[in-house]
Design a protein around this motif. Structure first.
Motif, PDB file in Angstrom:
ATOM      1  N   HIS A  41     -33.796   7.655 158.136  1.00 13.61           N
ATOM      2  CA  HIS A  41     -32.405   8.802 157.728  1.00 13.61           C
ATOM      3  C   HIS A  41     -33.504  10.083 155.760  1.00 13.61           C
ATOM      4  O   HIS A  41     -32.864  11.467 155.991  1.00 13.61           O
ATOM      5  CB  HIS A  41     -30.899   8.610 156.413  1.00 13.61           C
ATOM      6  N   SER A  42     -34.812   9.676 156.473  1.00 11.25           N
ATOM      7  CA  SER A  42     -35.704  10.209 155.539  1.00 11.25           C
ATOM      8  C   SER A  42     -36.124  11.982 155.915  1.00 11.25           C
ATOM      9  O   SER A  42     -36.005  12.700 155.053  1.00 11.25           O
ATOM     10  CB  SER A  42     -36.945   9.597 155.185  1.00 11.25           C
ATOM     11  N   MET A  43     -35.592  12.324 157.015  1.00 10.40           N
ATOM     12  CA  MET A  43     -35.643  13.616 157.122  1.00 10.40           C
ATOM     13  C   MET A  43     -34.369  13.872 158.461  1.00 10.40           C
ATOM     14  O   MET A  43     -34.840  12.510 159.154  1.00 10.40           O
ATOM     15  CB  MET A  43     -37.451  13.899 158.574  1.00 10.40           C
ATOM     16  N   VAL A  44     -33.768  14.768 158.690  1.00  6.94           N
ATOM     17  CA  VAL A  44     -32.705  15.327 158.805  1.00  6.94           C
ATOM     18  C   VAL A  44     -32.610  16.469 159.780  1.00  6.94           C
ATOM     19  O   VAL A  44     -33.209  17.311 159.398  1.00  6.94           O
ATOM     20  CB  VAL A  44     -31.493  14.160 158.220  1.00  6.94           C
ATOM     21  N   TRP A  45     -31.623  16.912 160.841  1.00 10.33           N
ATOM     22  CA  TRP A  45     -31.425  18.153 161.135  1.00 10.33           C
ATOM     23  C   TRP A  45     -30.435  18.545 160.303  1.00 10.33           C
ATOM     24  O   TRP A  45     -29.869  18.400 160.521  1.00 10.33           O
ATOM     25  CB  TRP A  45     -31.426  18.164 162.906  1.00 10.33           C
ATOM     26  N   ALA A  46     -30.650  19.911 160.206  1.00  9.57           N
ATOM     27  CA  ALA A  46     -29.170  20.646 160.135  1.00  9.57           C
ATOM     28  C   ALA A  46     -29.400  22.002 161.252  1.00  9.57           C
ATOM     29  O   ALA A  46     -29.849  22.897 161.590  1.00  9.57           O
ATOM     30  CB  ALA A  46     -29.671  21.582 159.112  1.00  9.57           C
ATOM     31  N   LEU A  47     -27.813  21.284 161.951  1.00  8.34           N
ATOM     32  CA  LEU A  47     -27.075  22.157 162.963  1.00  8.34           C
ATOM     33  C   LEU A  47     -26.686  23.286 162.744  1.00  8.34           C
ATOM     34  O   LEU A  47     -25.034  23.190 162.698  1.00  8.34           O
ATOM     35  CB  LEU A  47     -26.966  21.849 164.280  1.00  8.34           C
TER      36      LEU A  47
ATOM     37  N   ARG B  94     -18.739  31.944 169.861  1.00  6.97           N
ATOM     38  CA  ARG B  94     -19.817  32.961 170.951  1.00  6.97           C
ATOM     39  C   ARG B  94     -20.959  33.462 169.183  1.00  6.97           C
ATOM     40  O   ARG B  94     -21.676  34.301 168.391  1.00  6.97           O
ATOM     41  CB  ARG B  94     -19.022  34.692 170.603  1.00  6.97           C
ATOM     42  N   THR B  95     -21.258  31.760 169.058  1.00  8.46           N
ATOM     43  CA  THR B  95     -22.503  31.436 168.222  1.00  8.46           C
ATOM     44  C   THR B  95     -23.565  30.647 168.847  1.00  8.46           C
ATOM     45  O   THR B  95     -23.143  30.162 170.414  1.00  8.46           O
ATOM     46  CB  THR B  95     -22.166  29.956 166.891  1.00  8.46           C
ATOM     47  N   ALA B  96     -24.301  31.016 168.304  1.00  6.58           N
ATOM     48  CA  ALA B  96     -25.989  30.255 169.210  1.00  6.58           C
ATOM     49  C   ALA B  96     -26.422  28.762 167.824  1.00  6.58           C
ATOM     50  O   ALA B  96     -26.355  29.368 166.438  1.00  6.58           O
ATOM     51  CB  ALA B  96     -27.319  31.282 168.872  1.00  6.58           C
ATOM     52  N   ARG B  97     -26.800  28.417 168.231  1.00  3.34           N
ATOM     53  CA  ARG B  97     -26.920  27.239 167.364  1.00  3.34           C
ATOM     54  C   ARG B  97     -28.906  26.213 167.209  1.00  3.34           C
ATOM     55  O   ARG B  97     -29.722  27.245 167.771  1.00  3.34           O
ATOM     56  CB  ARG B  97     -27.165  25.583 167.678  1.00  3.34           C
ATOM     57  N   VAL B  98     -28.972  26.714 165.715  1.00  5.58           N
ATOM     58  CA  VAL B  98     -30.463  27.174 165.702  1.00  5.58           C
ATOM     59  C   VAL B  98     -30.364  25.469 164.525  1.00  5.58           C
ATOM     60  O   VAL B  98     -29.820  25.152 163.991  1.00  5.58           O
ATOM     61  CB  VAL B  98     -30.593  28.349 164.201  1.00  5.58           C
TER      62      VAL B  98
END
Length: 471
Positions: free
Chosen positions: A307-313, A358-362
């Motif tokens: 968990h020291s590095m995670v993603w924010a979607l 109607r959204t795109a994931r970043v």
């Protein structure tokens, strides 16, 4: 009546209705006096020019009158009158203005109440009010609007110059925290094995790299360990590095931890069981190992994530997708920790649109040294899409947007305001980029635009009636 005349009449009626509402407002008794004020009504000094309700209500009379309870209406002399329009109060009598050399020429006379009625000659309306003269130059043909200083002060018209600014446009969108797929490890046996003992590790526990998780007995591992031990202890093969390397590789293929292989080399004995350890630091997401169980090849016993590095979607609206690019700085705030911010950059823009939202994931990578960002946690992101280059901008309040067209009023001085169509760009910080239609230094109106627009519509309607009357 022509189509243009019909449109002008409609616009004038709407503007007249707005003026009548202002005149009937109970909070401005002084402004209501214009309904019965006319320059010709005050020919005798000191004589009342109209009568007003003694309580200040919106009720007037040209002759003496009494209220329903018998009280007399209050006479209003010419000196006590307050004009609503300083242009009208300062205007000399029509006959005097029309004559004499060097004075402006009167084009026509308009209704004092703003009604769509003009006259080429001086006249009065049904209430005895003089029609207001319109001089040459007051209604220019370039579409501009001219306001008197008094009207500019009353309506609160203010102007600001178009300047070069750096616009920082922040795209805000919600999202969730996800695990980094590259930082998840699965512990599974590659041969038939038996679990002899499981360490005091449960789902949610934090483990360190090399920490013992369980004791495992595997016939295949024991056989490979015995072969390796024979190879490195035999007088015939001990000196041949190739023999030892092949036997050691067999243990590695069975995923035996390096620490266990090193222990075999030091002890020169075949262990009864092998201590299986954690391959990384992380949180135990899944624990399926149970003491005494038999494990088939491929059976998952532990799943550990770092968990020291995670993603924010982040789910960005489709309309904002064109402003998003890789590398842009992002500020992420967790709803569980108000006041704390996490920073990162846009790493991946997923090549698909959610047809329902109607959204795109970043995807944004975030450092999580305190391990407070958890899987599936809600967050709010602000993506800085500004280019860092200065652009010509005006305040957002200066723009009148009809949906298909955008325009501003350019202040040309001396109360003359010119409507001008513009093409806009990015927005941010209360300013909007102007890509076409203005030059640096142009003064634009930033307040009371709606009132000016109504004034211009009324003048356009009156001008149409005047041209129709002259034909």
């Amino acid at each position: 009546m022509t189509r243009a005349l019909t449109a002008s009449l409609a616009a004038a009626l709407i503007a007249a209705a707005g003026i009548a509402f202002v005149l009937a407002s109970p909070q401005r008794p002084a402004a209501r006096a214009v309904a019965v004020i006319g320059p010709a009504a005050a020919e005798e000094s000191g004589a009342p020019i109209y009568y007003q309700d003694p309580d200040g209500k919106a009720s007037y009379s040209l002759v003496p009158r009494k209220t329903s309870d018998g009280r007399d209406y209050r006479p209003v002399p010419a000196g006590a009158d307050i004009s609503f329009d300083d242009e009208q109060a300062a205007a000399p009598p029509p006959a005097a203005t029309a004559g004499g050399s060097g004075e402006r020429k009167i084009k026509y006379y308009r209704n004092p109440m703003g009604l769509p009625d003009t006259s080429p000659m001086p006249k009065k309306d049904s209430m005895g009010m003089d029609y207001i003269p319109v001089y040459e130059g007051d209604d220019s043909d370039d579409g501009s609007v001219k306001l008197s200083p008094g009207k500019i002060q009353r309506t609160g018209v203010k102007s600001e110059r178009a300047e070069m600014r750096v616009i920082r446009t922040i795209v805000r969108a919600p999202g969730t925290i996800a695990l980094d797929e590259r930082r998840i490890s699965v512990i599974a046996m590659r041969s038939e094995s038996f679990i002899l003992k499981v360490a005091d590790v449960t789902t949610g526990s934090h483990v360190a790299k090399g920490q013992a998780l369980m004791e495992v007995y595997s016939p295949s591992v024991s056989s490979a360990a015995a072969e390796y031990l024979t190879t490195i202890t035999s007088k015939t093969t001990a000196s041949d590095v190739q023999y030892g390397r092949g036997s050691r590789q067999r243990l590695m293929n069975l995923d035996v931890p390096d620490a266990a292989i090193s222990a075999i080399e030091k002890s020169r004995t075949v262990p009864t069981s092998i201590a299986w350890t954690s391959p990384r630091d992380g949180i135990v997401l899944e624990r399926n190992a149970i003491e005494g169980m038999r494990v088939q090849p491929g059976g998952v016993l532990f799943r550990i994530a770092d968990h020291s590095m995670v993603w924010a979607l982040i789910d960005v609206a489709e309309r904002d997708l064109g402003m998003i690019a890789k590398g842009q700085p992002v500020t992420v705030k967790a709803r569980s920790f108000p006041g704390r911010e996490f920073t990162g950059n846009v790493q991946v823009i997923y090549p698909e649109i959610n047809k329902e939202t109607r959204t795109a994931r970043v995807r944004i990578e975030l450092q999580n040294p305190d391990l407070i960002l958890l899987h599936d946690m809600y967050v709010d992101a602000g993506i800085d899409t500004g280019s860092g280059e200065a652009a010509l901008t005006v305040p957002e309040s200066a723009v009148m947007d009809t949906g298909s067209r955008q325009a501003v009023f350019v202040d040309r001085g001396q109360g003359r305001l010119e409507p001008r169509e513009v093409k806009l760009g990015n927005r941010g910080g209360g300013f909007v980029e102007v890509r076409d239609g203005l030059a640096e230094g142009d003064a634009v109106v930033v307040s009371a635009n709606f009132l000016i627009d109504a004034e211009s519509n009324l003048k356009a309607a009156l001008k149409g009636f005047a041209e129709e009357a002259q034909q």
